[in-house]
Enzyme design. Structure first.
Site, mmCIF file in Angstrom:
data_model
loop_
_atom_site.group_PDB
_atom_site.id
_atom_site.type_symbol
_atom_site.label_atom_id
_atom_site.label_comp_id
_atom_site.label_asym_id
_atom_site.label_seq_id
_atom_site.Cartn_x
_atom_site.Cartn_y
_atom_site.Cartn_z
ATOM 1 N N CYS A 235 0.828 -1.213 0.000
ATOM 2 C CA CYS A 235 0.000 0.000 0.000
ATOM 3 C C CYS A 235 0.857 1.255 0.000
ATOM 4 O O CYS A 235 0.425 2.304 -0.498
ATOM 5 C CB CYS A 235 -0.933 -0.007 1.198
ATOM 6 N N HIS B 149 -1.513 0.781 7.514
ATOM 7 C CA HIS B 149 -2.025 0.830 6.148
ATOM 8 C C HIS B 149 -1.933 2.260 5.635
ATOM 9 O O HIS B 149 -2.066 3.219 6.406
ATOM 10 C CB HIS B 149 -3.475 0.336 6.108
#
Length: 767
Positions: A58, A413
């Site tokens: 990510c 994330h």
């Protein structure tokens, strides 16, 4: 037979159920927003692709999305060294672009229903109580459905067609060209080729561990610069001087980036590179030395309840160099105390601000995430520039934010929130792309519930006219939305209805749960929990809730029940356009006046600071001169005292010797006079049988008699005052003192002085 008697609607045993017609999947909020778009553009600004996550990638997806939607950077990557013709690009995409099965969603749902029915028909097998239906509003479900329904774009290695060897730059160019050349506005990119090159060249990215997005951004920009310059050095000088054939768009874009030719190697520096100046002033000689250094991004320290402006002010604050951190001054020739500050000498066109959220703590011996509230504005103007800076009043606008979601630096994330050219703000969460509101960007200051904080801010240069135009467009959109909200209040027969009545009618509908639940106050959340999916989606896709704070009914005032007033609200007067223009002009004049006031205030502050510094320098000079005079006077006094002490030490023994010799000569003169006077007297016979004990007082009596005779025979001393006692006649006190001394000497056993006096007297008598 029994089944047939139950009803005619029951299907026969051999009948085949009618096959359901395939229905298209429901439209996503992004597809609804793209309905009114025209033909596909050639520059790729109307393409909105997600990126597949290959396991903790990510960090790469969020940074690549931010770089793609930076228009000058995207155009520079596509145009260097040459732009691939659109025909060959479409031919290559025909092989790499894969469209999924449109019935994949229906087949997946049918398979799930079949499995559920099979589990229910098994005898003796209880249903699984832990199996819950999937939440269709969760990001995981949306990502899974995007992979099943959207076109998948796999990039291929096309470095040979660019005339370059495979590198991170060529892989980045492959991704950008694939998106620009695709005929679909939405889809998913598979950056597998890019990740393979990244892991091949850099060992730290070969593991599946969580990586830092800012470190990846810095590495990618430096790698692009290195790859471009390495390939340019291989080209002969003649080929480098000749521009390659380009399209008109690429030539215009290259000229807008400031480069002379489309294939120049300086475009990364001209976009992201800035120049910092380190000013160090020696406090002894007050000489200022400067040292320049380039930067591709600015990393600023954070403080609790601060802003980006205050962080930049702290970045350029004066730092005192003292004690072990002294500055070596070339003018003074040694280590001296100094003041140091950092200022920006050249501003970049794209400013990447890294908020240092991760700090090493000595107590925990590891990095820790800082959840400080740091406010970042939509528009930014830097003030910490040098006096000779190029374009110091450059205005920036926020166009991308990289958000870190997690409690620490080793897990979490990354998502990206990006402002597009004409479709507003979009949320890029790996494969999922969703539109969000402008106010959604303010949810990541660091003080909201949850673990989401802004980590990297991307600002690009803009103009004041563009800002005013954007604000005017936002005001028009808000007015149009308010008008549409008022229209939705009307009934189908044309009569308006009060929003309060609508709310009450909606709340009066009972449900089965309400009947079973005792009457009482219902708990309503005061602060909705932040999320990255349905809470900030498109308002049109969300179900209508009259009690929702985002409902248009709660934002608009009640409309009175008069039909004529409704028509006036729905059709604004013609003078609104003139009023808007007048307000825009007044706003522009106010902004200009405010800018002039800011400039005047800035000039006044500079003059005040200059005066304060001058006064401080003068006071320091006076204090320094006073200290020097004090040191000089003290040194002079020390030299004088040391000189006097030396003379006293040298002449001390001689002066005592002189005084002692003078008193001794005075005594010897007196004794000589006494002997001369006593020589004229007749001799006194001394009995032989007298002992030493008897001689003592007899000799004293004789001495007194001799002194009396001497006083009678000697002439009077006219120099002596009449009342003063005679020199030769001892007083009673002196006699007592002599007797006391003699007795003391006799008591202590020191009889040598007594014997000496007797011997002297005897000699004087004999003479």
């Amino acid at each position: 037979m029994f089944c047939l008697l139950l009803g005619s609607t029951a299907p026969s045993v051999g009948a085949v159920p009618a096959k359901k017609e395939p229905q298209p999947p429901p439209m996503t909020p992004l597809e609804k927003r793209l309905l009114d778009m025209g033909p596909i553009r050639e520059d790729g600004s109307d393409k909105f692709y997600g990126m597949e996550n290959y396991g903790n990638t990510c960090y790469c997806n969020s940074i690549l999305q931010c770089l793609y939607y930076s228009v000058p950077f995207r155009e520079a990557v596509i145009n260097y060294p040459t732009r691939t013709p659109i025909e060959s690009l479409e031919a290559a995409l025909a092989k790499s672009l894969r469209y999924p099965n449109p019935n994949a969603q229906l087949e997946a749902e049918a398979q799930a229903e079949k499995q559920k029915a099979a589990n229910a028909q098994r005898p003796g097998m209880p249903p699984n109580p832990q199996q819950k239906p999937e939440d269709k509003d969760s990001p995981e479900y949306k990502k899974k459905m995007a992979l099943q329904t959207l076109p998948l774009l796999e990039t291929q290695n096309n470095a040979s067609s660019y005339g370059m060897s495979e590198s991170l730059f060529t892989s980045l160019k492959d991704i950008f060209e694939s998106v620009v050349g695709s005929q679909s506005r939405i889809g998913i990119i598979r950056p597998q080729q890019f990740l393979e090159v990244l892991r091949r060249d850099h060992e730290m990215f070969r593991t599946a561990m969580h990586q830092d997005a800012h470190e990846f951004l810095n590495l990618l920009l430096n790698e692009v610069v290195a790859n471009v310059e390495a390939e340019a050095s291989k080209q002969p000088p003649i080929e480098k001087s000749l521009p390659a054939p380009e399209t008109a768009d690429s030539v215009d874009q290259s000229s807008s980036t400031g480069s002379k030719t489309p294939n120049t190697t300086r475009w990364v520096h001209e976009l992201f590179e800035g120049l910092l100046t380190s000013e160090t002033q020696c406090l002894t000689c007050e000489k200022v030395s400067q040292r320049d250094e380039v930067f591709l991004d600015l990393s600023v320290d954070l403080e609790q309840h601060s802003s980006v402006t205050s962080c930049l002010r702290k970045f350029s604050a004066e730092e005192m160099l003292c004690e072990r951190n002294k500055f070596h001054c070339d003018n003074c020739g040694g280590l001296q105390e100094a003041e140091k500050r950092m200022k920006i000498k050249r501003l970049p066109r794209i400013l990447a601000l890294h908020l240092k959220r991760f700090k090493y703590t000595e107590d925990l011996q590891r990095l820790q995430k800082l959840f400080h509230r740091v406010v970042y504005p939509y528009h930014l103007r830097l003030f910490n520039t040098t006096d000779d800076a190029e374009d110091p009043d450059r205005l920036y606008e926020l166009y991308a934010v990289v958000v870190h979601i997690g409690g620490g630096p080793y897990h979490g994330h990354y998502v990206a929130i990006i402002k597009t050219e004409d479709r507003g703000w979009l949320l890029f969460d790996d494969e999922m792309v969703e539109p969000v509101d402008k106010n959604y960007v303010k949810n990541f200051f660091g003080d909201k519930p949850g673990l989401a904080c802004a980590y990297v801010l991307f600002y690009q240069e803009t103009t004041l006219e563009a800002v005013l135009k954007e604000q005017e467009q936002e005001n028009m959109d808000s007015n149009l939305a308010a008008t549409d909200a008022n229209d939705t209040i009307l009934k189908q027969n044309g009569f308006p209805q009060s929003p309060l009545a609508h709310v009450h009618s909606a709340s009066q509908i009972p449900s089965h749960e309400d009947n079973l639940r005792p009457n009482g106050l219902r708990r309503a959340p005061t602060a909705p929990q932040l999320s990255t999916h349905h809470e900030h989606g498109d308002p049109e896709s969300a179900p209508f809730s009259p009690l929702s704070p985002l409902s248009p009914l709660s934002q608009t005032p009640p409309v009175p029940p008069v039909p004529e007033r409704v028509t006036t609200v729905a059709t604004p007067p013609k003078n609104d356009a003139l009023a808007k223009k007048e307000r825009a002009r007044e706003e522009k004049e106010r902004k200009a006046a405010e800018k002039e006031r800011e400039k005047a205030e800035k000039l006044r502050r500079k003059e005040q600071e200059a005066r304060m510094k001058e006064n401080q320098r003068r006071e320091e000079a006076e204090l320094k001169a006073a200290l020097e005079m004090s040191k000089a006077s003290k040194a002079e006094e020390d030299r004088r005292l040391s000189h006097e002490n030396g003379k006293e030490k040298q002449g001390g023994s001689l002066s005592r010797l002189k005084r002692g010799s003078k008193s001794l000569s005075h005594r010897l003169g007196k004794d000589k006079e006494t002997r001369s006077v006593s020589s004229d007297l007749p001799p006194v016979p001394i009995p032989e049988h007298s002992t030493l004990s008897q001689t003592g007082p007899t000799s004293e009596q004789q001495q007194q008699q001799q002194q009396q005779q001497q006083q009678q025979q000697s002439p009077p001393n006219h120099d002596q005052p009449p009342n003063s006692p005679q020199l030769g006649k001892p007083t009673i006190r002196e006699d007592e003192q002599v007797n006391h001394k003699d007795s003391k000497h006799e008591r202590t056993g020191h009889g040598k002085w007594r014997s000496f006096s007797l011997r002297k007297k005897s000699f004087s008598i004999l003479s």
